[in-house]
Design a protein around this motif. Structure first.
Motif, mmCIF file in Angstrom:
data_model
loop_
_atom_site.group_PDB
_atom_site.id
_atom_site.type_symbol
_atom_site.label_atom_id
_atom_site.label_comp_id
_atom_site.label_asym_id
_atom_site.label_seq_id
_atom_site.Cartn_x
_atom_site.Cartn_y
_atom_site.Cartn_z
ATOM 1 N N LEU B 16 45.797 -75.525 -41.395
ATOM 2 C CA LEU B 16 45.352 -76.710 -41.239
ATOM 3 C C LEU B 16 44.237 -76.619 -40.026
ATOM 4 O O LEU B 16 44.976 -76.338 -38.910
ATOM 5 N N ASP B 17 43.092 -76.358 -40.119
ATOM 6 C CA ASP B 17 42.173 -75.971 -38.840
ATOM 7 C C ASP B 17 42.040 -77.173 -38.003
ATOM 8 O O ASP B 17 41.393 -78.305 -38.255
ATOM 9 N N GLN B 40 39.188 -78.377 -42.036
ATOM 10 C CA GLN B 40 39.347 -77.362 -42.853
ATOM 11 C C GLN B 40 40.996 -77.162 -43.436
ATOM 12 O O GLN B 40 41.701 -76.853 -42.655
ATOM 13 N N HIS B 41 41.098 -77.040 -44.631
ATOM 14 C CA HIS B 41 42.468 -76.759 -45.034
ATOM 15 C C HIS B 41 42.517 -75.763 -46.189
ATOM 16 O O HIS B 41 42.321 -76.292 -47.382
ATOM 17 N N HIS B 73 46.426 -74.619 -36.913
ATOM 18 C CA HIS B 73 45.788 -73.789 -36.173
ATOM 19 C C HIS B 73 44.812 -74.381 -35.154
ATOM 20 O O HIS B 73 44.152 -75.249 -35.632
ATOM 21 N N ARG B 74 44.296 -73.462 -34.266
ATOM 22 C CA ARG B 74 43.151 -73.729 -33.313
ATOM 23 C C ARG B 74 43.301 -75.210 -32.888
ATOM 24 O O ARG B 74 42.237 -75.999 -32.560
ATOM 25 N N LEU B 93 48.022 -70.382 -35.204
ATOM 26 C CA LEU B 93 47.092 -69.396 -34.597
ATOM 27 C C LEU B 93 46.069 -69.895 -33.615
ATOM 28 O O LEU B 93 45.279 -71.100 -33.799
ATOM 29 N N GLU B 94 45.546 -69.077 -32.933
ATOM 30 C CA GLU B 94 44.370 -69.454 -31.907
ATOM 31 C C GLU B 94 44.364 -70.852 -31.270
ATOM 32 O O GLU B 94 43.394 -71.473 -31.141
ATOM 33 N N THR B 95 45.424 -71.156 -30.821
ATOM 34 C CA THR B 95 45.543 -72.253 -30.068
ATOM 35 C C THR B 95 44.737 -72.030 -28.596
ATOM 36 O O THR B 95 44.878 -71.091 -28.095
#
Lengths: 298, 275
Positions: B16-17, B40-41, B73-74, B93-95
């Motif tokens: 889940l962005d 965005q999922h 994520h992010r 990811l990409e925190t």
């Protein structure tokens, strides 16, 4: 108005706007921090010929310095940012960078930045290392005893230069003694320096001279050896006059230094040979800051 | 302090962005508008309200994410100065991707790629952090250019790869190739460090607090020193992580290794000496 029998003249000191910064110089021990600070503040008594006025503000403990070493706080005053920048570069470069174990940091947090390590780093010839910690950048310049650590910049602040008072005494020894007492008391005040040797000046000056090339000359009205010959400002019986010049980061700091200085000088009293306290001014038309002695001493 | 709280309602099975969710993006939006923000999922676009309970002050510059999980994520991507996100739980990811300022605090662990392309601010992770922390963001040549990533636990592999400026610090161990191809900046590891530390580094400083640490063969020992800048670094780290104070105070004299000589680098690995 009298303090301890000493007459306080109803006059004022006239001072001028200046630009100032504070540096913190640290070293392996207090002795070497003072060597660097003394060299940096050498030949910095008056902007008339030195480019800046500078002196040690106070000694700093390990807890008060950025790198946890013993240090010294120094204030530098100049007439413009440009001149202050030039003086910083020359003096820190020649006197602090060269001093064993030294490091140099800015001591004022607000105001426009003035380059410090930003220009001195080039001494590192490409081997210098930048370190940015939080909002501050430091430069590590390799030197023969390790590294010279220097903050990238210091900050400039508006300041006041030329606060002063005069000690009128029966003789030289008494004037000197009163000056020493005043300086000892004034050195406890923050944000001020007394830039002359030992904090005291014996050659008070007036603007201009009968010689066209000189911008300043002796203040003949306060010279006891001319008493009776010129339009002297000295009462009868005055044999020596010493002046204490004060530069401060703020006008209230100069107020406070003037207050504690005059009170300490008056500690000797009329019986100790101190006849009067006066101040130097130019009629009030040149400098925007007026330090009225009687108002300050109320 | 007023804050806006997002509470995760269920466990997302896949990514889940969260890059659209920052205090600056939510500021002054009404609660229905916030719930309608699209995330965005996987391949689908979903409404934020489908996954989160939203409550609190919509004018707040502080955002709290409750019950966070590694599938988010992010989180904190593009975070700006003057704002903050507090995450209770883990992040994926990409925190903090391309973070520009502000403070991102995570009570759990953070995944791979934390602080990629970071330009400022602070990422404070209580737990572990995945691989490539502070490295280059996709499409970038250099890694983080400012700010600080502070990890209470362990750092993954290749932390600070190609980093240009800023600080990465770990209370635990660091994985292999820590600071590889580093251009500048500082990395501090209080635990053990994996193999290949500083491999290919050009500039920058890697401080290893364990005296047993070793620099690679491409590094040249220049001697043992008490460097004047180390107390500043220690004091800065103590402000970020007061609980490290006792361990940081042991950092004094260091052996200084310079390299990577394999590519003409002038980076340094500073290894603490025993006191």
């Amino acid at each position: 108005m009298k303090i301890n029998g000493v007459f306080i003249e109803d006059t004022f000191a006239e001072a001028f706007p200046m630009k100032a910064t504070r540096l913190i110089i640290t070293a392996y021990n207090s002795t070497w921090a003072n060597h660097a600070a003394n060299a940096l503040t050498g030949f910095a008594t008056s902007v008339i010929a030195c480019g800046c006025e500078a002196s040690i503000e106070r000694q700093l403990t390990r807890q008060e310095t950025p790198d946890g070493r013993p240090g010294v706080s120094v204030l530098l005053f100049a007439m413009s940012n440009k001149e202050l920048t030039k003086q910083l570069q020359n003096r820190v470069g020649q006197c602090v960078l060269t001093s064993p174990t030294s490091a140099c940091f800015g001591g004022i947090e607000t105001g426009d930045p003035l380059p410090l390590g930003k220009t001195l780093r080039y001494f590192g010839d490409g081997y210098q290392i930048s370190k940015k910690l939080g909002a501050k950048r430091y430069w590590r310049v390799p030197v023969m005893d390790g590294e010279f650590l220097c903050e990238e910049s210091t900050r400039v602040t508006k300041a006041v230069g030329g606060g002063n008072f005069l000690i009128l005494a029966e003789n030289q020894a008494q004037a000197l003694k009163a000056s020493e007492l005043a300086i000892t008391a004034m050195r406890k005040v923050r944000d001020v320096i007394m830039p002359f040797p030992g904090g005291v000046v014996r050659s008070g000056s007036k603007v201009g001279s009968r010689y066209k090339t000189l911008p300043a000359s002796t203040n003949h009205r306060y010279c006891p050896t001319l008493n009776g010959v010129v339009d002297s400002a000295l009462p009868a019986g005055v044999g020596a006059v010493l002046e204490i010049v004060i530069d401060g980061l703020t006008a209230p700091a100069i107020d406070e230094a003037t207050r504690v200085g005059i009170r300490a000088a008056c500690g000797l009293g009329r019986k100790g040979g101190i006849m009067a306290i006066s101040a130097g001014n130019y009629g009030g038309n040149l400098g925007p800051f007026h330090f009225k002695l009687r108002q300050i001493l109320k | 302090m007023s804050r806006l709280t997002l509470t995760l309602k269920a466990h997302p099975d896949f990514a889940l962005d969260m890059s659209a969710v920052t205090p600056a993006a939510l500021l002054d939006k009404r609660l229905p508008q916030i719930r309608a923000i699209k995330l965005q999922h996987g391949r689908r676009r979903v409404a934020l309200g489908d996954w989160f309970e939203v409550e609190g002050d919509t004018k707040a510059t502080a955002l709290v994410i409750e019950a966070s999980q590694a599938s988010l994520h992010r989180v904190g991507a593009g975070l700006t100065a003057g704002t903050s996100i507090e995450v209770h739980g883990d992040c994926g990811l990409e925190t903090g991707l391309r973070m520009r300022g502000g403070v991102l605090r995570i009570s759990g662990h953070a995944g791979d790629g934390t602080g990629l392309g970071m330009r400022g601010g602070l990422i404070d992770i209580a737990g572990d952090c995945g691989d490539f922390a502070g490295g280059p963001a996709p499409g970038d040549v250099t890694g983080m250019k400012n700010g600080a990533i502070v990890v209470g636990g362990h750092l993954g592999a290749r932390a600070g790869e190609r980093m240009r400026r800023g600080l990465i610090a770990a209370g635990g161990n660091a994985g292999a190739y820590c600071g590889s191809q580093m251009v500048a900046g500082s990395i501090v590891v209080l635990g053990e460090c994996g193999e290949g530390v500083g491999s290919g580094m050009r500039r920058g400083s890697i401080v290893l607090a364990r005296p047993s640490s070793v620099a690679g063969r491409n590094f040249v020992l220049t001697g043992e020193f008490e460097l004047a800048f180390l107390p500043l670094l220690i004091s800065y780290l103590r402000e970020l992580k007061p609980e490290w104070a006792a361990r940081l105070n042991k950092l004094g004299r260091v052996s200084r290794w310079v390299g990577d000589a394999g590519n003409g680098g002038f980076g340094e690995i500073l290894i603490a000496r025993r006191r």
